[in-house]
Design a protein around this motif. Structure first.
Motif, mmCIF file in Angstrom:
data_model
loop_
_atom_site.group_PDB
_atom_site.id
_atom_site.type_symbol
_atom_site.label_atom_id
_atom_site.label_comp_id
_atom_site.label_asym_id
_atom_site.label_seq_id
_atom_site.Cartn_x
_atom_site.Cartn_y
_atom_site.Cartn_z
ATOM 1 N N THR A 1 2.685 2.148 -7.266
ATOM 2 C CA THR A 1 1.366 2.727 -7.541
ATOM 3 C C THR A 1 0.341 2.467 -6.442
ATOM 4 N N HIS A 2 0.516 1.385 -5.675
ATOM 5 C CA HIS A 2 -0.432 1.007 -4.629
ATOM 6 C C HIS A 2 0.341 0.378 -3.467
ATOM 7 N N VAL A 3 -0.264 0.378 -2.296
ATOM 8 C CA VAL A 3 0.333 -0.262 -1.130
ATOM 9 C C VAL A 3 -0.715 -1.087 -0.385
ATOM 10 N N ALA B 1 3.142 -4.653 1.525
ATOM 11 C CA ALA B 1 3.311 -5.018 0.112
ATOM 12 C C ALA B 1 3.145 -3.778 -0.765
ATOM 13 N N TYR B 2 3.738 -3.849 -1.944
ATOM 14 C CA TYR B 2 3.740 -2.744 -2.902
ATOM 15 C C TYR B 2 3.351 -3.262 -4.275
ATOM 16 N N ARG B 3 2.510 -2.526 -4.968
ATOM 17 C CA ARG B 3 2.203 -2.817 -6.367
ATOM 18 C C ARG B 3 2.999 -1.812 -7.189
ATOM 19 N N SER C 1 5.108 -6.856 -4.778
ATOM 20 C CA SER C 1 6.252 -7.341 -4.007
ATOM 21 C C SER C 1 6.020 -7.058 -2.536
ATOM 22 N N ASP C 2 6.463 -7.988 -1.684
ATOM 23 C CA ASP C 2 6.355 -7.742 -0.251
ATOM 24 C C ASP C 2 7.469 -6.791 0.198
ATOM 25 N N LYS C 3 7.380 -6.319 1.430
ATOM 26 C CA LYS C 3 8.327 -5.339 1.940
ATOM 27 C C LYS C 3 9.777 -5.836 1.880
ATOM 28 N N LEU D 1 4.072 7.444 0.276
ATOM 29 C CA LEU D 1 3.617 6.066 0.126
ATOM 30 C C LEU D 1 2.307 5.830 0.881
ATOM 31 N N VAL D 2 2.148 6.439 2.038
ATOM 32 C CA VAL D 2 0.939 6.259 2.844
ATOM 33 C C VAL D 2 -0.295 6.774 2.113
ATOM 34 N N ASN D 3 -0.110 7.764 1.250
ATOM 35 C CA ASN D 3 -1.233 8.376 0.542
ATOM 36 C C ASN D 3 -1.614 7.662 -0.749
#
Length: 93
Positions: free
Chosen positions: A6-8, A22-24, A36-38, A87-89
């Motif tokens: 949902t978020h980066v 990181a990713y939410r 979580s980290d990459k 993901l960038v967006n």
């Protein structure tokens, strides 16, 4: 298990899949959320048979791992037979 990213979080000002650190995510099957980290997300998809996606319903797009010849693996979305930059967006956290 499949999670929705949902978020980066980016490192620095350059916004690309490679600079996401990181990713939410949200797990719709149990309602849990987390960050979580990459390396953890790459391992989740590559080695733990996990799945990740961006969006919902008709706009749901799968996430896969890119293994460049140089540099570290990173996540990227895959839809309609092409790698793209969903993901960038995403919103940042």
């Amino acid at each position: 298990m499949a999670v929705q990213i949902t978020h980066v979080r980016f490192s620095g000002y350059n916004r690309s899949e490679e600079t996401i650190i990181a990713y939410r995510w949200f797990n719709p099957s149990d309602g849990k959320t987390g960050d979580s980290d990459k390396p953890t997300m790459v391992d989740f998809i590559d080695n733990k048979k996990g799945e990740a996606y961006v969006g919902t319903g008709a706009s749901k797009v799968s996430v896969g791992v890119i293994h460049p010849t140089q540099g570290q693996p990173y996540l990227r979305t895959y839809a309609d037979g092409q790698w793209n930059n969903n993901l960038v967006n995403l919103p940042t956290f």
